[in-house]
Scaffold this active site. Structure first.
Site, mmCIF file in Angstrom:
data_model
loop_
_atom_site.group_PDB
_atom_site.id
_atom_site.type_symbol
_atom_site.label_atom_id
_atom_site.label_comp_id
_atom_site.label_asym_id
_atom_site.label_seq_id
_atom_site.Cartn_x
_atom_site.Cartn_y
_atom_site.Cartn_z
ATOM 1 N N LYS A 157 -40.103 40.018 -42.007
ATOM 2 C CA LYS A 157 -38.689 39.884 -42.362
ATOM 3 C C LYS A 157 -38.276 38.419 -42.359
ATOM 4 C CE LYS A 157 -35.115 39.876 -39.785
ATOM 5 N NZ LYS A 157 -34.029 40.135 -38.801
ATOM 6 N N ASP B 273 -34.166 44.276 -43.112
ATOM 7 C CA ASP B 273 -33.526 44.267 -41.806
ATOM 8 C C ASP B 273 -32.943 45.651 -41.530
ATOM 9 O OD1 ASP B 273 -31.230 44.457 -43.342
ATOM 10 O OD2 ASP B 273 -30.224 42.739 -42.421
#
Length: 282
Positions: free
Chosen positions: A173, A191
């Protein structure tokens, strides 16, 4: 740093939207329709009977609408260099971008490069990071980050996924955030908001972020990954909230299997839509 707004797509038969500074830009009253199968029947959002082609077409239509709803979508972490974005993203774990942005001006001024982080006084660093929560672990990550950059990359943030994920505190991420926003390399930022919405939209049933990223990568054109991620995250923060989504004010209603799990009345739903100033308070 204020990021430039992407050019919105132009799907047919969509009314003009307000100026991005107007909070009403996020409120697009849903056309009258009955609730989707999730709200009506208790079904799972992901329909295994939907063909991959049909799912892709539906997802891309929703993505075009997201571009209209959120023409101002951007990375909400303030930064001016790849290192600043890398550190800010690591600090954003378990807190809001707004909180990180309050801490980073002093942090970036005190530690201007990787060597400064590598040699940071732990107590001083922890004091600066304390408002972000988990400050001891984050201090460890930031110091380790600086040391790794100095030792392995001459103090320069690498521009490759395979290198970024080896840095302390940086997973896929974080790597995608840095690649997409600091290096212009397309990446999907999976996320909490992103994962929740793509499952709610019925685009995937996966829970693992890496598997989610893989499945969505097959649906969305690569060149759009970064801007698309911002739009989904904006929508999750502003409209499609975890506990009470603003279904009656959502422009995605026509294609969302979860339509109806939140209030359907347009006026009631519109009150749930958050302004940009309050967007990262969840």
């Amino acid at each position: 740093m204020s990021r430039p707004a992407p050019s919105p797509a132009s799907p047919p038969a969509v009314p003009a939207v307000a100026h991005p500074a107007d909070p009403a830009v996020y409120t697009r009253p849903a056309r009258a329709r009955r609730p989707g199968p999730v709200a009506r029947l208790g079904a799972a959002p992901y329909d295994p009977q939907e063909s991959q082609l049909a799912r892709t077409r539906r997802a891309r239509r929703m993505a075009r609408e997201l571009a209209v709803i959120h023409p101002d979508a951007h990375c909400e972490l303030d930064f001016t260099t790849p290192l600043e974005l890398l550190v800010a993203t690591v600090l954003s774990a378990q807190t809001t971008d707004k909180t990180v942005n309050k801490v980073t001006p002093a942090l970036f001024a005190r530690y201007p490069d990787a060597a400064a982080y590598a040699g940071a006084d732990r107590d001083e660093l922890e004091t600066i990071l304390k408002p972000t929560g988990f400050f001891r672990a984050k201090a460890n990550s930031v110091i380790g980050l600086g040391q790794a950059l100095v030792e392995r990359f001459d103090g320069v943030v690498p521009g490759r996924m395979e290198d970024l994920v080896t840095l302390p505190g940086a997973g896929r991420k974080t790597a995608n955030v840095v690649l997409g926003n600091a290096f212009g390399v397309p990446g999907l930022t999976v996320d909490t908001h992103f994962g929740r919405l793509v499952r709610r939209f019925g685009w995937t049933a996966e829970e693992d972020p890496v598997k989610v990223e893989t499945e969505i990568a097959e649906i969305m054109p690569k060149k759009e990954w970064t801007d698309f991620s911002h739009r989904v995250i904006f929508h999750g923060r502003r409209v499609c909230h975890a506990k009470k989504p603003a279904c009656g004010a959502c422009g995605l209603a026509a294609w969302c299997p979860s339509f109806g799990i939140g209030p359907l009345d347009p006026e009631v739903a519109a009150k749930l839509v958050k302004t940009p100033a309050a967007s990262d308070t969840e």
